[in-house]
Design an enzyme around this catalytic site. Structure first.
Site, short mmCIF file in Angstrom:
data_model
loop_
_atom_site.label_atom_id
_atom_site.label_comp_id
_atom_site.label_asym_id
_atom_site.label_seq_id
_atom_site.Cartn_x
_atom_site.Cartn_y
_atom_site.Cartn_z
N ASN A 7 57.56 62.76 24.17
CA ASN A 7 58.63 62.67 23.78
C ASN A 7 59.43 62.06 22.56
OD1 ASN A 7 61.08 61.17 24.54
ND2 ASN A 7 60.06 59.34 25.88
N ARG A 57 60.29 65.69 27.06
CA ARG A 57 61.30 65.08 27.84
C ARG A 57 62.37 65.45 27.19
NH1 ARG A 57 64.08 60.00 25.52
NH2 ARG A 57 65.70 59.84 27.13
N HIS A 146 68.62 58.39 31.25
CA HIS A 146 67.94 58.04 31.82
C HIS A 146 67.59 57.96 32.98
CE1 HIS A 146 70.07 54.34 28.78
NE2 HIS A 146 69.38 55.35 28.32
N HIS A 177 68.01 50.00 33.80
CA HIS A 177 67.86 50.33 32.34
C HIS A 177 68.43 49.62 31.30
CE1 HIS A 177 65.74 53.19 29.86
NE2 HIS A 177 66.29 52.77 28.76
N GLY A 179 68.00 48.99 27.27
CA GLY A 179 67.35 49.27 26.26
C GLY A 179 68.13 49.13 25.15
N GLY A 181 69.84 51.91 24.65
CA GLY A 181 70.29 52.13 25.89
C GLY A 181 70.92 52.15 26.86
N ARG A 210 76.50 50.98 21.71
CA ARG A 210 76.82 51.92 21.53
C ARG A 210 78.14 51.61 22.64
NH1 ARG A 210 73.11 55.79 24.43
NH2 ARG A 210 71.43 55.50 23.11
N MET A 253 69.02 43.13 21.16
CA MET A 253 68.78 41.92 21.88
C MET A 253 68.69 40.84 21.32
SD MET A 253 70.79 40.50 24.23
CE MET A 253 71.27 41.58 25.11
N ARG A 254 67.47 40.44 20.59
CA ARG A 254 66.48 40.00 20.47
C ARG A 254 67.72 38.82 18.63
NH1 ARG A 254 61.24 43.55 19.25
NH2 ARG A 254 62.64 44.75 18.62
N GLU A 353 58.52 55.95 31.26
CA GLU A 353 59.15 57.58 31.52
C GLU A 353 57.91 58.84 31.17
OE1 GLU A 353 63.15 57.34 29.33
OE2 GLU A 353 61.29 57.37 27.67
#
Length: 371
Positions: A7, A57, A146, A177, A179, A181, A210, A253-254, A353
Site C-alpha cells: 500500500n 493498492r 476509499h 470512512h 481519517g 481523508g 481538504r 482530530m486529536r 484495506e
C-alpha cells in the site's frame, strides 16, 4: 494463497503478509521509500519467506479498471496517464509496483483500485450536470474513493451487527470512512450505489486538510476577484482547508478535540462543521440506499474518536440510530455500539484495506496463474 500486500501512500510504503486463512503475519511501514532506495524493502522481503502473489493498492483506476487487474506494461502506462487525477498517490503506486517487479519478478502482481468499488454507480449517480460534450471529451464523472475500505466495511459491518432480519443481499449499509481523508458510501447488497467523493478526492466531507464540497461559484468569485491566484487555490483546497483551516491546528482530530476542550472557539466551530457535514451526508446516503440497516464507522477517526460517533448519532435519531454510550466509549476494535432496541445497528469496523486487497488479489488470479 499467501499474499504480500503493498500500500503505497504519499510518503510511506505499508507492507503486510496475509495468510491463506486471512491472518496478518507480517506488517511494516517504511518511510520515504523511493525507487532508488530499495534496501529496506529487500530486507522485509528477506524476512517474510515465500509468498504466492503481490497485491498493490492503487487509488485511481480511471474509467478502464473497474476490477482487480493483473499488472503489465500497458496497465502501468495507463496508471501513469492518470497521475494528474491523484497526484499524491498514483505515481507512488506505480513506483511501488515497479520496485516490487525488480526485486521479485517471479511474483504475479495484481493492482486493486479504490475507485473500482464505485463502478456500480448508476448513470444518474455518477453523472455531473455539465455540458455533455465536456463529460464525454474529458471523461468527467463521479469516481468515488476509499473503495477498498468501504468494500471491507460492507461485509464486516453486518457480520459484526448480526444482521439477520434483512437478507444480506438487500442489506442497506452506510459506511463512514473517517481519517485524514474521509468519505461516506451508500451500499446495498454489497454494491456501492452512491458516495460523497467525486471526480477527485476533494469533494464531500470536511477532512483534515481538504475542503470537502463547496459552492463552485465561491471559488470562481475568489479567482475572478484576483484576491486568490490559481496556485494558491490549488494548494489551499487540499492542504490548508478542512479542519486545519478552520481550527488553526494541524487538522488532526486529536488536536482539534484538545483545543475544543480548552474552549478555543475556532476548534469548537471546526468540530461542529465537521459533524454537521457528516450528518448531512449520512442522511443523503441513507436516502440513496432507500433506508438504513447498518451504520458503519471506520478509519482512524471513525474507529478511535467516540466523540464524533456520539455527536453524529445525536442528530440521526430520525433514521433510527441510537448508541449505547458505554459500548461506544469502550469500543477499541470491531464492535457493536448500538443501544438496545434501536432500529439501526451501529458498528465500529477496524479498517483492513490489506485484507481486502489480499481477497481481491486471490479472486483475480486463477490457480494456473499463481506462478
Amino acid at each position: 494463497m499467501r499474499v504480500l500486500v503493498v500500500n503505497a501512500g504519499s510518503s510511506t510504503l505499508k507492507l503486510s503478509v496475509i495468510e491463506a486463512d486471512g491472518e496478518r503475519t507480517f506488517s511494516q511501514t517504511l518511510e520515504g521509500v523511493a525507487d532508488a532506495d530499495d534496501a529496506a524493502l529487500a530486507e522485509f522481503l528477506g524476512r517474510i519467506g515465500d509468498v504466492d502473489a503481490v497485491g498493490h493498492r492503487v487509488v485511481h483506476g480511471g474509467a478502464r479498471f473497474v476490477a482487480p487487474t493483473r499488472v503489465d506494461d500497458e496497465m502501468l502506462a495507463y496508471l501513469d496517464s492518470l497521475t494528474d487525477l491523484a497526484p499524491l498517490h498514483n505515481a507512488r503506486s506505480a513506483s511501488g509496483i515497479r520496485l516490487l517487479a525488480r526485486l521479485r519478478p517471479d511474483l504475479p502482481a495484481v493492482a486493486t483500485f479504490d475507485t473500482s468499488f464505485h463502478s456500480t454507480l448508476t448513470p444518474a449517480a455518477r453523472t455531473y450536470a455539465l455540458p455533455r460534450a465536456w463529460n464525454e471529451r474529458h471523461g468527467l464523472r463521479r469516481y468515488g474513493f476509499h473503495g477498498l475500505s468501504h468494500s471491507h466495511a460492507a461485509r464486516a459491518g453486518p457480520a459484526i451487527a448480526g444482521v439477520t432480519a434483512t437478507p444480506v443481499s438487500n442489506t442497506r449499509v452506510v459506511s463512514c470512512h473517517l481519517g485524514s481523508g474521509a468519505s461516506v458510501a451508500a451500499i446495498v447488497g454489497g454494491r456501492s450505489v452512491d458516495t460523497t467523493m467525486g471526480f477527485t478526492p476533494l469533494a464531500g466531507l470536511v477532512m483534515q486538510t481538504r475542503v470537502g464540497s463547496v459552492d463552485p461559484g465561491l471559488l470562481l468569485w475568489l479567482l475572478d476577484s484576483g484576491s486568490v491566484g490559481m496556485p494558491e487555490m490549488v494548494h489551499a483546497l487540499s492542504h490548508d482547508a478542512g479542519l486545519k483551516g478552520l481550527s488553526g491546528t494541524s487538522g488532526d482530530m486529536r488536536e482539534v478535540l484538545a483545543a475544543r476542550a480548552g474552549g478555543h472557539a475556532d476548534a469548537v466551530l471546526a468540530f461542529d462543521v465537521f459533524v454537521q457535514q457528516l450528518v448531512r451526508e449520512i442522511g443523503a446516503m441513507a436516502a440513496s440506499a432507500g433506508g438504513l440497516d447498518v451504520l458503519v464507522f471506520t478509519g482512524g477517526v471513525g474507529e478511535h474518536v467516540p466523540e464524533v460517533r456520539t455527536a453524529a448519532a445525536a442528530s440521526l435519531g430520525f433514521l433510527g440510530v441510537r448508541l449505547d454510550e458505554d459500548r461506544n466509549r469502550a469500543a477499541s476494535a470491531d464492535a457493536d455500539i448500538t443501544a438496545d432496541g434501536a432500529a439501526v445497528r451501529t458498528v465500529v469496523v477496524t479498517a483492513a484495506e490489506d485484507l481486502e486487497i489480499a481477497r481481491q488479489t486471490r479472486d483475480a488470479l486463477r490457480p494456473g496463474d499463481r506462478g
